[in-house]
Design an enzyme around this catalytic site. Structure first.
Site, mmCIF file in Angstrom:
data_model
loop_
_atom_site.group_PDB
_atom_site.id
_atom_site.type_symbol
_atom_site.label_atom_id
_atom_site.label_comp_id
_atom_site.label_asym_id
_atom_site.label_seq_id
_atom_site.Cartn_x
_atom_site.Cartn_y
_atom_site.Cartn_z
ATOM 1 N N ARG A 1 -38.068 -48.026 3.527
ATOM 2 C CA ARG A 1 -37.303 -49.086 2.726
ATOM 3 C C ARG A 1 -36.006 -49.406 2.853
ATOM 4 O O ARG A 1 -35.627 -50.611 2.809
ATOM 5 C CB ARG A 1 -37.592 -48.862 1.136
ATOM 6 C CG ARG A 1 -36.833 -47.695 0.531
ATOM 7 C CD ARG A 1 -36.712 -47.779 -0.873
ATOM 8 N NE ARG A 1 -36.127 -46.574 -1.501
ATOM 9 C CZ ARG A 1 -35.692 -46.532 -2.585
ATOM 10 N NH1 ARG A 1 -35.381 -47.216 -3.590
ATOM 11 N NH2 ARG A 1 -34.784 -45.302 -2.978
ATOM 12 N N SER B 1 -34.496 -51.294 -5.675
ATOM 13 C CA SER B 1 -35.535 -50.428 -5.262
ATOM 14 C C SER B 1 -36.036 -50.779 -4.050
ATOM 15 O O SER B 1 -36.395 -49.894 -3.139
ATOM 16 C CB SER B 1 -36.585 -50.067 -6.230
ATOM 17 O OG SER B 1 -35.990 -49.718 -7.364
ATOM 18 N N GLU C 1 -45.293 -60.081 -11.433
ATOM 19 C CA GLU C 1 -45.945 -60.227 -9.954
ATOM 20 C C GLU C 1 -47.026 -61.087 -9.496
ATOM 21 O O GLU C 1 -47.046 -61.356 -8.548
ATOM 22 C CB GLU C 1 -46.614 -58.674 -9.872
ATOM 23 C CG GLU C 1 -45.628 -57.475 -10.128
ATOM 24 C CD GLU C 1 -45.092 -57.313 -11.498
ATOM 25 O OE1 GLU C 1 -45.776 -57.782 -12.287
ATOM 26 O OE2 GLU C 1 -44.007 -56.688 -11.564
ATOM 27 N N PHE D 1 -48.033 -52.734 -7.537
ATOM 28 C CA PHE D 1 -48.256 -53.783 -8.267
ATOM 29 C C PHE D 1 -48.816 -55.219 -7.441
ATOM 30 O O PHE D 1 -48.944 -56.204 -8.083
ATOM 31 C CB PHE D 1 -47.067 -54.292 -9.095
ATOM 32 C CG PHE D 1 -46.330 -53.104 -9.914
ATOM 33 C CD1 PHE D 1 -47.133 -52.399 -10.754
ATOM 34 C CD2 PHE D 1 -45.033 -52.737 -9.661
ATOM 35 C CE1 PHE D 1 -46.850 -51.444 -11.510
ATOM 36 C CE2 PHE D 1 -44.504 -51.909 -10.581
ATOM 37 C CZ PHE D 1 -45.411 -51.204 -11.406
ATOM 38 N N HIS E 1 -42.311 -48.009 -2.169
ATOM 39 C CA HIS E 1 -42.715 -47.075 -2.742
ATOM 40 C C HIS E 1 -44.310 -46.865 -2.728
ATOM 41 O O HIS E 1 -45.060 -46.609 -3.794
ATOM 42 C CB HIS E 1 -42.640 -47.228 -4.504
ATOM 43 C CG HIS E 1 -41.084 -46.993 -4.676
ATOM 44 N ND1 HIS E 1 -40.159 -47.929 -4.115
ATOM 45 C CD2 HIS E 1 -40.493 -46.321 -5.511
ATOM 46 C CE1 HIS E 1 -39.076 -47.671 -4.459
ATOM 47 N NE2 HIS E 1 -39.038 -46.701 -5.632
ATOM 48 N N ASP F 1 -42.964 -40.495 -11.107
ATOM 49 C CA ASP F 1 -43.200 -41.772 -11.869
ATOM 50 C C ASP F 1 -44.886 -41.553 -12.375
ATOM 51 O O ASP F 1 -45.204 -42.196 -13.173
ATOM 52 C CB ASP F 1 -43.078 -43.002 -11.176
ATOM 53 C CG ASP F 1 -41.563 -43.515 -11.544
ATOM 54 O OD1 ASP F 1 -40.979 -43.071 -12.611
ATOM 55 O OD2 ASP F 1 -41.198 -44.633 -10.821
HETATM 56 C C1 LIG Z 1 -45.760 -54.468 -13.889
HETATM 57 C C2 LIG Z 1 -44.481 -53.653 -13.444
HETATM 58 N N1 LIG Z 1 -43.518 -54.442 -12.574
HETATM 59 C C3 LIG Z 1 -42.437 -53.752 -12.298
HETATM 60 C C4 LIG Z 1 -41.960 -52.358 -13.073
HETATM 61 C C5 LIG Z 1 -40.983 -51.824 -12.510
HETATM 62 N N2 LIG Z 1 -39.877 -51.705 -13.920
HETATM 63 C C6 LIG Z 1 -40.010 -50.647 -14.683
HETATM 64 S S1 LIG Z 1 -38.720 -50.902 -15.955
HETATM 65 C C7 LIG Z 1 -38.257 -52.256 -15.396
HETATM 66 C C8 LIG Z 1 -37.533 -53.282 -15.980
HETATM 67 C C9 LIG Z 1 -37.898 -53.286 -17.553
HETATM 68 O O1 LIG Z 1 -37.119 -54.053 -18.288
HETATM 69 P P1 LIG Z 1 -37.189 -54.076 -19.973
HETATM 70 O O2 LIG Z 1 -38.530 -54.545 -20.236
HETATM 71 O O3 LIG Z 1 -36.059 -54.828 -20.614
HETATM 72 O O4 LIG Z 1 -37.066 -52.459 -20.308
HETATM 73 P P2 LIG Z 1 -35.991 -51.700 -21.117
HETATM 74 O O5 LIG Z 1 -34.622 -52.568 -20.896
HETATM 75 O O6 LIG Z 1 -36.275 -51.646 -22.348
HETATM 76 O O7 LIG Z 1 -35.940 -50.448 -20.239
HETATM 77 C C10 LIG Z 1 -39.146 -52.671 -14.293
HETATM 78 C C11 LIG Z 1 -39.026 -53.975 -13.428
HETATM 79 C C12 LIG Z 1 -43.130 -51.902 -13.794
HETATM 80 N N3 LIG Z 1 -43.026 -50.506 -14.365
HETATM 81 N N4 LIG Z 1 -44.363 -52.620 -14.155
#
Ligand SMILES: Cc1ncc(C[n+]2csc(CCOP(=O)(O)OP(=O)(O)O)c2C)c(N)n1
Ligand SMILES: [Mg+2]
Lengths: 307, 277
Positions: free
Chosen positions: A8, A34, A55, A80, A104, A112
């Site tokens: 990556r 990432s 996505e 995803f 990933h 994870d």
């Molecule tokens: C479908 C999906 N896309 C991307 C991710 C990667 N990801 C994990 S947490 C996150 C950000 C989440 O932000 P938010 O919903 O505001 O959560 P918080 O601030 O409460 O941690 C992302 C993009 C994921 N887990 N699932």
């Protein structure tokens, strides 16, 4: 210690290098730090779109941009892509110029857990007509793949990894779609691998030397189109084939190799990969747990030679 | 009922568990776990009807952590509620642990749905609320989403169905902590006007100060009383709340405190009996 780099990391670097081409647009879905599209974003802010956590929309927007003449790199985690399957079918059918470049891949984000591991993506993407499917083995190859993809019209699936691995290829290496590379010649068994498993395959060949077994090792980054000629040569010359990939043993590289051999040169094929199960959380120890190591591949070579 | 003082103390302990477990794991999502520790304390120790001695009681209220990456907040809450041993928290994210990086369905442990891929949990929660209506059962369904998570289309598809089907047994919480993975939500993809969006989708909206246990208690009590529609509490919080290092720091969305910083946190928050491993 050898310098270890993840595939990556060279994605961001390569994107930045080719980014001067104004046709290139890069998309991400809130994972740019990432996937490393952030490196492109910093250099070419006006041609980077973060679509947020969506996505399906990511690939819909990508398709629309490609319909309008753009060369699109659209990135998220490998797992995803399943969220956008319906749009990916359109991208495939209409041969749209979208490079689905995901990070990933496999179990490379170990802790994870299964919700973030992608084990079936190679099989899925391979089943879509018109897609070129590539799993680079190291950072040198990844960089070349990204650059070659940008030069080739049509949909590509480029599966990158978070795992840091030693570099195998020389700096002048150039990726060619549909071509595999013989890294080591041998006559007793052949190991056809992709991604991080290529390095493990070289390790297995080293161990097998101790048994007096000479293994041919092939890096088959180009899973689709696969290098049928090279697969058949390996089958013919060694009579026993082991495939190794960081993904399910169903439908991935192992499937592609078994399809090719069964049509033209039926030999015994052992597939090393995730054995039709979901994977759990863990660190680098996961690779050992699931047998995705030099030792695991060695065992498969011993098995395939006995059969 | 449990006093507000007690709930505050539980919330503080959940924070200790979040930091202790993620530091021991060496990876994870402490920022977005800390921002829901108040919500988790109020839900599991005041609002929800559940019984740790009968974890599979059919009429238990259901909880779905749609923002599954906040698993450490859920696991710490479960440890304090007695569903798992505190010691088990230190196995988080490790090989052969029950505490997977993201929640994996385990009804006997109050983990009703597998989450981690954002958006899906909310839709599954709507399905559970629908099942309660079909079976004429009295349990309620609670679910917690991230403010970045609501960018997922499936959230709005499910929201539309929930109000059309009058699922007033469903209470969602949006953790409005202002940050997502790549940065501030309003810079990446604005979700505002958030309350108006939910209202337009037929939901009853309650805005609350998520850093106040008191305010959350009142918000949930109001939500339970309201009939005829699904309800959403927009909880205004701070990502990394209670940590001087992690507060409103996007780095700690997906990285953890080292041992020294962990010990500092334990000191700041009076975390007796917790370790930094
Ligand atoms: C479908 C999906 N896309 C991307 C991710 C990667 N990801 C994990 S947490 C996150 C950000 C989440 O932000 P938010 O919903 O505001 O959560 P918080 O601030 O409460 O941690 C992302 C993009 C994921 N887990 N699932
Ligand atoms: Mg957030």
């Amino acid at each position: 210690m050898e310098l270890q780099v993840s595939t990556r990391d060279s994605y961001g670097k390569a994107l930045k290098e080719i980014g001067a081409d104004s046709k290139i647009v890069v998309l991400d879905a809130d994972l740019s730090s990432s996937t490393k599209t952030s490196v492109f974003a910093e250099a070419y802010r006006d041609r980077f779109i973060n679509v947020g956590i969506s996505e399906q929309n990511l690939f819909g927007i990508a398709a629309g941009l490609a319909c309008s003449g753009k060369t699109v790199f659209a990135s998220t985690f490998a797992v995803f892509v399943g969220k956008a399957w319906d749009i990916l079918r359109i991208i495939a059918h209409d041969r749209l110029n979208v490079k689905v470049t995901v990070s990933h891949g496999g179990i490379s984000n170990g802790p994870d857990g299964w919700s973030h591991h992608s084990i079936e993506d190679i099989a899925m993407m391979r089943a879509l007509p018109n897609f070129t499917v590539v799993v680079p083995a190291d950072s040198v190859e990844a960089e070349s793949v990204v650059k070659v993809a940008a030069q080739n019209d049509g949909p590509w699936y480029i599966r990158l990894s978070k795992l840091e691995v030693p570099t195998i290829n020389g700096i002048d290496y150039r990726f060619l779609p549909g071509k595999g590379n013989v890294l080591l010649d041998g006559s007793d068994v052949s190991i056809i691998a992709c991604g991080a498993m290529v390095h493990a395959a070289l390790g297995a060949a080293e161990i097998l030397k101790g048994d007096g077994v000479r293994a041919m090792v092939i890096n088959m980054a180009s899973i689709k189109p696969i290098d049928v000629e090279l697969v058949l040569r390996a089958a013919r010359e060694t009579g026993a084939v082991v495939t190794a990939e960081e993904g399910s043993v169903i439908g991935g590289l192992g499937g592609a190799v078994a399809e090719a051999t069964s049509s033209y040169c039926p030999v015994t094929v052992e597939r090393v990969g995730i054995n039709d199960t979901f994977t759990q959380s863990g660190g680098r120890d996961l690779y050992g747990f699931y047998g995705l190591t030099a030792e695991g591949i060695t065992e498969a070579c011993r098995r395939v030679r006995k059969r | 009922m449990v006093s507000v003082e007690r709930l505050k103390d539980i919330s503080r302990e959940i924070g200790c568990g979040i930091v202790a477990s993620t530091t021991a794991a060496g990876s994870g999502h402490p920022g977005g776990s800390l921002s829901i520790k108040n919500v988790m304390a109020v839900l599991f120790f005041h609002v929800m009807r559940h019984d740790p001695s009968k974890p599979e009681w059919p009429d238990r209220d259901r909880f779905v952590l749609s923002k599954g990456h906040a698993a450490p907040a859920l696991y710490s809450t479960l440890a304090l509620a007695g569903y798992i041993k505190r010691e088990e928290l230190y196995t988080l994210r490790k090989l052969c642990s029950r505490l997977q990086g993201h929640p994996s369905r385990h009804p006997g442990m109050m983990i009703e749905a597998s989450t981690g891929a954002l958006g899906n949990g909310f839709s599954m929660a709507v399905g559970m609320a629908l099942a309660a209506k079909i079976d004429s059962r009295a349990y309620r369904v609670y679910t917690v989403l991230g403010d970045g998570e609501v960018q997922e289309g499936i959230v709005w598809e499910a929201a539309m169905l929930a109000s059309y089907r009058k699922l007033d047994n469903l209470i969602a919480v949006v953790d409005r902590n202002g940050l997502q993975l790549d940065g501030p939500v309003e810079w990446i993809l604005s979700v505002e006007p958030l309350a108006a969006k939910w209202r337009a989708f037929g939901w009853h909206v309650i805005e609350a100060d998520g850093e106040s246990v008191d305010a959350l208690v009142r918000a949930f009590e109001a939500a339970i009383k309201m009939r005829g529609r699904p309800k959403v509490i927009i909880a205004h919080t701070t990502k990394g709340e209670s940590s001087s290092v992690m507060s409103w720091n996007r780095k700690y969305h997906g990285s953890v405190l080292d041992r020294e910083q962990c010990m500092q946190y334990m000191k700041e928050n009076g975390c007796g009996g917790w370790n930094c491993r």
